[in-house]
Scaffold this motif. Structure first.
Motif, PDB file in Angstrom:
ATOM      1  N   HIS A 105       0.793  -0.994  -0.121  1.00  0.00           N
ATOM      2  CA  HIS A 105       0.065   0.078  -0.244  1.00  0.00           C
ATOM      3  C   HIS A 105       0.919   1.252  -0.079  1.00  0.00           C
ATOM      4  CE1 HIS A 105      -3.759  -2.130   1.642  1.00  0.00           C
ATOM      5  NE2 HIS A 105      -3.508  -2.506   0.444  1.00  0.00           N
ATOM      6  N   ALA A 123       2.041   1.984  -3.535  1.00  0.00           N
ATOM      7  CA  ALA A 123       0.945   2.337  -4.199  1.00  0.00           C
ATOM      8  C   ALA A 123       0.588   3.895  -4.019  1.00  0.00           C
ATOM      9  CB  ALA A 123      -0.506   1.487  -3.826  1.00  0.00           C
ATOM     10  N   ALA A 161      -4.536   5.207  -5.506  1.00  0.00           N
ATOM     11  CA  ALA A 161      -4.499   4.390  -4.252  1.00  0.00           C
ATOM     12  C   ALA A 161      -5.943   4.690  -3.532  1.00  0.00           C
ATOM     13  CB  ALA A 161      -3.287   4.474  -3.376  1.00  0.00           C
TER      14      ALA A 161
END
Length: 348
Positions: free
Chosen positions: A222, A225, A233
């Motif tokens: 994450h 991203a 995201a």
């Protein structure tokens, strides 16, 4: 960077008459890079997420002094004083992360303010007087693993790497076998002196854990991203604010570990502890391939960058180079690394 590091080592070996590559000096070099390496490995995750943390150097000095004062002046048990530094760092990082996300403040400003606060707090807490812990505290930064234990850990690591190589394709198999050979050579060189330094073991364990977090967990993916494309995201359902708060929290905890190792290595907590270390950590991350634009970076690359930085300091120190050349050379290398990154992005 591997090629550049080899060139640096060859040049310093020639100019110092082989002293640079002696087992004793390489052991010293590894201990020198430990604190910067710990900070740089955490800084990778911060920068990958498109953030920056300028407070980690001052926080490192502050937390190291806090741990030493609790142990020396207040009689706290050794383990509890270490834990206090790490937990306090996590709390301070958590607060900074919330300031960035809740109020949408630029991380540059928040952490710059934090740097000034921690510098002033360190000076006020120590009163400008060095605090010297006892030898059992200093062992964290100065002790060596028994050679038998060091070799035992290396054998276990080699077995794991060879197991990973089993069943892989030819190039991948060669990579794992090469890593096993590198680990064996690393231990052999350090064992020729006193063994593996304890702060180096701490650095390697932290780097390995963070590398797994970065590439093998949702949290790490994450972060990549968010740094690569924040809007995408967001629409993918990633809780951006939560991830950013926790990456600053993790960075604060690592500053606590670095503070303890720094205080133990230099033998005292001083009012200028951690000075300018945030810039060394950022430089090591960038030199190791982390993009300041976010979305790209490697924890192991940051470790390599920290080794490059420490090698320059160590080699020029052995050559009795005038002090002003060290920041000039490191600054030049940093600019070249960022230039290469931007040219690569433009080409892509």
């Amino acid at each position: 960077m591997v090629g550049a590091l080899l060139v640096i080592w060859i040049i310093f070996s020639i100019t110092t008459g082989g002293t640079f590559l002696s087992a004793r000096n390489l052991s010293l070099l590894m201990r020198q890079m430990a604190v910067t390496g710990i900070l740089a490995s955490g800084m990778v995750l911060v920068i990958v997420a498109g953030q920056i943390d300028l407070s980690v150097g001052a926080m490192t000095g502050f937390l190291g002094a806090l741990s030493a004062l609790l142990f020396v002046n207040h009689g706290w048990p050794l383990g509890l004083s270490f834990a206090a530094a790490i937990l306090a760092g996590a709390l301070l990082g958590h607060i900074q992360g919330h300031l960035v996300t809740w109020f949408n403040l630029p991380p540059f400003i928040v952490t710059l303010g934090g740097m000034l606060i921690f510098q002033g707090s360190l000076l006020g807490m120590t009163g400008g007087v060095a605090v010297s812990p006892t030898p059992d505290y200093l062992a964290v930064g100065q002790a060596f693993l028994p050679k038998v234990l060091g070799w035992g850990l290396t054998v276990l690591l080699d077995l794991f790497l060879l197991w990973r190589a089993w069943g892989e394709k030819k190039l991948a198999r060669l990579k794992w076998i090469g890593l096993a050979a590198l680990a064996t050579a690393f231990t052999a060189i350090l064992s020729a002196y006193e063994g593996i330094p304890l702060p180096v073991l701490i650095l390697l364990v932290i780097t390995a854990v963070l590398a797994v977090i970065a590439r093998q967990t949702p949290f790490g993916r994450h972060l990549y991203a968010i740094g690569g494309n924040r809007e995408a995201a967001f629409y993918s359902g990633i809780n951006i604010s939560q991830r950013l708060v926790w990456v600053f929290t993790l960075m604060g905890a690592l500053a606590g570990v670095a503070g303890v190792v720094l205080t133990a290595r230099v033998g005292a907590a001083t009012s200028d502890g951690g000075h300018m270390m945030e810039l060394d950590a950022i430089a090591a991350a960038v030199i190791g391939g982390t993009s300041l634009m976010g979305g790209r970076g490697s924890v192991w690359g940051a470790l390599l960058g920290a080794l490059v930085m420490a090698s320059l300091d160590n080699g020029m120190g052995l050559m009795n180079t005038e002090a002003f050349w060290q920041p000039i050379l490191k600054g030049t290398i940093l600019i070249l690394a960022v230039t290469a990154d931007m040219m690569g992005r433009r080409k892509n």
